[in-house]
Design a protein around this motif. Structure first.
Motif, short mmCIF file in Angstrom:
data_model
loop_
_atom_site.label_atom_id
_atom_site.label_comp_id
_atom_site.label_asym_id
_atom_site.label_seq_id
_atom_site.Cartn_x
_atom_site.Cartn_y
_atom_site.Cartn_z
N LEU A 204 0.83 -1.20 0.00
CA LEU A 204 0.00 0.00 0.00
C LEU A 204 0.87 1.26 0.00
N PHE A 205 1.99 1.21 0.71
CA PHE A 205 2.93 2.34 0.66
C PHE A 205 3.44 2.54 -0.77
N SER A 206 3.78 1.44 -1.42
CA SER A 206 4.26 1.53 -2.80
C SER A 206 3.18 2.09 -3.71
N GLN A 207 1.96 1.62 -3.55
CA GLN A 207 0.85 2.08 -4.38
C GLN A 207 0.56 3.56 -4.16
N ALA A 208 0.78 4.02 -2.92
CA ALA A 208 0.50 5.41 -2.58
C ALA A 208 1.64 6.36 -2.95
N LEU B 92 -2.00 8.91 3.76
CA LEU B 92 -1.81 8.06 2.60
C LEU B 92 -2.41 6.68 2.80
N ILE B 93 -2.11 6.07 3.95
CA ILE B 93 -2.54 4.69 4.17
C ILE B 93 -3.97 4.62 4.71
N GLY B 94 -4.26 5.40 5.73
CA GLY B 94 -5.58 5.35 6.35
C GLY B 94 -6.73 5.54 5.38
N PRO B 95 -6.72 6.60 4.56
CA PRO B 95 -7.84 6.79 3.64
C PRO B 95 -8.03 5.64 2.65
N GLY C 132 -14.08 0.08 3.37
CA GLY C 132 -15.26 0.08 4.21
C GLY C 132 -16.30 1.09 3.80
N ARG C 133 -15.86 2.17 3.15
CA ARG C 133 -16.81 3.23 2.78
C ARG C 133 -17.60 2.89 1.52
N ILE C 134 -16.91 2.43 0.48
CA ILE C 134 -17.62 2.25 -0.79
C ILE C 134 -17.35 0.91 -1.46
N GLY C 135 -16.59 0.03 -0.80
CA GLY C 135 -16.25 -1.23 -1.44
C GLY C 135 -16.48 -2.42 -0.53
N THR D 151 -6.56 -2.47 -5.57
CA THR D 151 -8.01 -2.32 -5.45
C THR D 151 -8.36 -1.19 -4.48
N LEU D 152 -7.68 -1.15 -3.34
CA LEU D 152 -7.95 -0.09 -2.36
C LEU D 152 -7.59 1.28 -2.92
N ASP D 153 -6.49 1.36 -3.66
CA ASP D 153 -6.11 2.63 -4.27
C ASP D 153 -7.17 3.09 -5.27
N THR D 154 -7.68 2.14 -6.06
CA THR D 154 -8.74 2.47 -7.02
C THR D 154 -10.00 2.92 -6.30
N LEU D 155 -10.36 2.21 -5.24
CA LEU D 155 -11.54 2.59 -4.46
C LEU D 155 -11.36 3.97 -3.83
N ASN D 156 -10.14 4.26 -3.41
CA ASN D 156 -9.89 5.58 -2.81
C ASN D 156 -10.06 6.70 -3.83
N ARG D 157 -9.63 6.43 -5.06
CA ARG D 157 -9.83 7.43 -6.11
C ARG D 157 -11.32 7.61 -6.40
#
Length: 597
Positions: A286-290, A304-307, A313-316, A339-345
């Motif tokens: 996740l650090f690398s992805q962020a 970076l990591i928390g969101p 949990g918010r939308i996925g 996947t989490l990075d995509t969901l965050n976007r």
């Protein structure tokens, strides 16, 4: 004669953000800072930072070196702490099937991951259940508990939830299954039926650890369990690196915004050391992805990591966070991180669209917001998993408590509120419940959640105005920015950053030091990204300093900075080390500005 403490710092009576600048230290604080510096040989500016955060003279040296050995209590001091640890040890010894039920936020994911990694080390591979935020809501429900029991669970461990889950835990007891709750949320005297309820916020808990997040409490229970396993002669206990799991505790502590005092400071300081080793494949991915650049800091964990974990949990899929943090497969971790990075976007896009609508509604309803008690916005098409973020943005923009509500097609609204310092929005929401205006609701001073019927929205707004009008108006009239001291561009050095980091980590209950930069010329000011303003500052001695005002573009501060290009102004903000392509440099993060008087 005017008390010098009451005088505005640099004479700033009203800044670009409408605040009065005040020195953080009063006379007694200045004397304490001087004593800390002279007696302990601590640099004067760092001594001022410590004194401004209530650090006593005798505690200053130890404060700069928070250790688990000194700050960790005996885990047995937690009410039911020994019973919880003993039940875990018994389950490990008998090879029972264990289920871990967690919450859908970062603290819940990290708490579940801590428990899973501990149990796996001792040969138990537990089932993890994270409820869906939208369809199941917070905490355990009877259907989920029944499902876990039907699947063969002999012990259910609930983390970051369960303290008020009477119905669900009663079901487990009726079916002969033990439950252990490890939590930190507020709880009254009416406790649910469970084998052990480890919660330092129980009224009968005297451990003094009520400031911990759930992961911090879980860690204490695991320390106790490890001690019991060693005493029982379990050879696997010697090879468990419990310190290596502190990266998860630090992540949860920062993201759950609990006070960074006592044991929490040691958790974060030592957890950052563990995080920088990148031993957890999920965190590393996740650090690398962020796009992490430079060593891991609390800022990276919180922003970076928390969101990204919360986006699941918010939308996925709410379970993505715990799966990521428990995975030892680099390929799987990279896939989940993507996947989490995509969901965050996606979450950012949803939030941005909702914010445009919310701000338009708020302006139409409240104008500039100066006469409002609580900003309340509501729409049918909003995503209920994002209303908390929306409320936070509205609170920042209007400097008033704010509530955002997402109504479904049946007229039932899920809302979230955020407050300004000094006003308890949780108490306001509970009062609205008692008045019959809300289906349910609760929270704490700075954040609250609520459920309301559309037919009651108008009355709820009126209730908020009546109850909060006076207190909020009084707070708004006395808004101030506490300043730790004055600096120049030439004094903002990497050495100073290193010294300031020793007095950290900073966060809730231990705020980032704020410095004023008097009479600096804005050599350049321009927009960067979608919302930020980047600055180049020049001090009176000619030294330059890079600066940025985050999310300021459409605010009073952003407009002030852009219009002041070429002018000399006072600025206030925090300092950070910005790493880019292997180069470390000092950057000021501007939070306010004012015209010199």
């Amino acid at each position: 004669m005017v008390d010098p403490v009451e005088r505005a710092f640099l004479g700033v009576e009203r800044s670009a953000t409408g605040q009065r600048w005040l020195p953080r230290l009063d006379g007694a604080g200045q004397n304490r800072a001087l004593a800390i510096s002279q007696i302990h040989g601590i640099p004067e500016l760092i001594a001022r930072v410590l004194a401004g955060r209530g650090v006593a003279l005798d505690d200053a040296v130890a404060f700069l070196d928070p250790t688990l050995r000194r700050l960790m209590p005996d885990p047995d001091r937690l009410t039911d702490g020994h019973a919880a640890a003993a039940r875990l040890v018994a389950a490990i010894g008998r090879g029972e099937k264990i289920a871990v039920f967690g919450d859908y936020d970062v603290d819940g994911a990290a708490s579940a991951a801590l428990m899973v990694r501990f149990l796996r080390h001792f040969g138990v591979d537990p089932e993890v259940y994270i409820p869906d935020r939208i369809f199941e809501g917070y905490g355990p429900n009877p259907q989920a508990i029944g499902q876990l029991i039907d699947g063969g669970a002999g012990l259910i461990v609930l983390v970051d939830c369960g303290s008020t889950s009477h119905e669900s835990l009663a079901l487990a007891r009726e079916r002969g299954v033990d439950t252990v709750v490890i939590d930190h949320h507020q709880v009254g005297t009416d406790l649910p039926p469970t084998l052990a309820l480890v919660n330092p916020n129980r009224e009968d808990d005297l451990s003094g650890q009520g400031h911990l997040c759930a992961a911090g409490v879980v860690y204490l229970v695991l320390v106790n369990a490890l001690r019991l396993l060693r005493a029982a002669g379990d050879r696997r206990a010697a090879s468990l690196d419990l310190l290596g799991l502190l990266d998860l505790v630090a992540l949860a502590t920062v993201c759950d915004v609990v006070p960074l005092k006592g044991l929490n400071r040691a958790y974060v300081v030592k957890g950052l050391v563990a995080a920088r080793r990148m031993a957890n494949p999920g965190l590393a991915a996740l650090f690398s992805q962020a796009g992490l650049s430079g060593p891991v800091t609390p800022y990276y964990l919180g922003f970076l990591i928390g969101p990204r974990i919360n986006a699941g949990g918010r939308i996925g899929d709410a379970a993505l966070g715990s799966r990521l943090l428990t995975s030892d497969d680099a390929g799987e971790a990279q896939a989940i991180a993507l996947t989490l990075d995509t969901l965050n976007r996606e979450r950012q896009a949803i939030e941005a669209a909702m914010l445009v609508e919310a701000e338009a509604e708020a302006i139409a309803e409240y104008g500039t917001g100066e006469g409002a008690a609580v900003i309340v916005t509501a729409r049918e098409n909003w995503h209920p998993g994002v209303v908390g973020l929306l409320a936070a943005r509205l609170k920042e923009k209007f400097r008033r408590p704010a509530v955002a509500i997402a109504f479904d097609a049946n007229g039932r609204g899920t809302g979230s509120g955020r407050s300004i310092s000094g006003f308890d929005i949780g108490r306001l929401v509970r009062a609205a419940v008692e008045a019959g205006l809300l289906v349910k609701g609760g929270g704490h001073a700075m954040a609250a959640g609520l459920t309301v019927q559309r037919a009651d929205l108008g009355r709820l707004r009126h209730f908020f105005d009546e109850r909060a009008g006076g207190p909020v108006a009084a707070l708004a009239a006395t808004q101030s920015l506490k300043v730790d001291g004055a600096l120049s561009a030439s004094g903002a050095t990497e050495s100073l950053i290193d010294q300031l980091e020793r007095a950290g980590p900073y966060g809730s209950g231990h705020p980032q030091p704020v410095f004023a930069f008097p009479a600096h010329r804005i050599a350049d000011a321009r927009q960067v990204g979608a919302h930020h303003v980047k600055l180049s500052l020049v001090g009176q001695e000619g030294a330059r300093l890079d600066a940025i005002a985050f999310r300021a573009l459409d605010s009073d501060l952003g407009r002030f900075l852009l219009s002041a290009r070429g002018a000399t102004v006072h600025l206030a903000g925090t300092l950070a080390a910005d790493s880019w392509q292997g180069t470390r440099r000092v950057q000021m993060r501007v939070i306010d500005a004012a015209k010199p008087t």
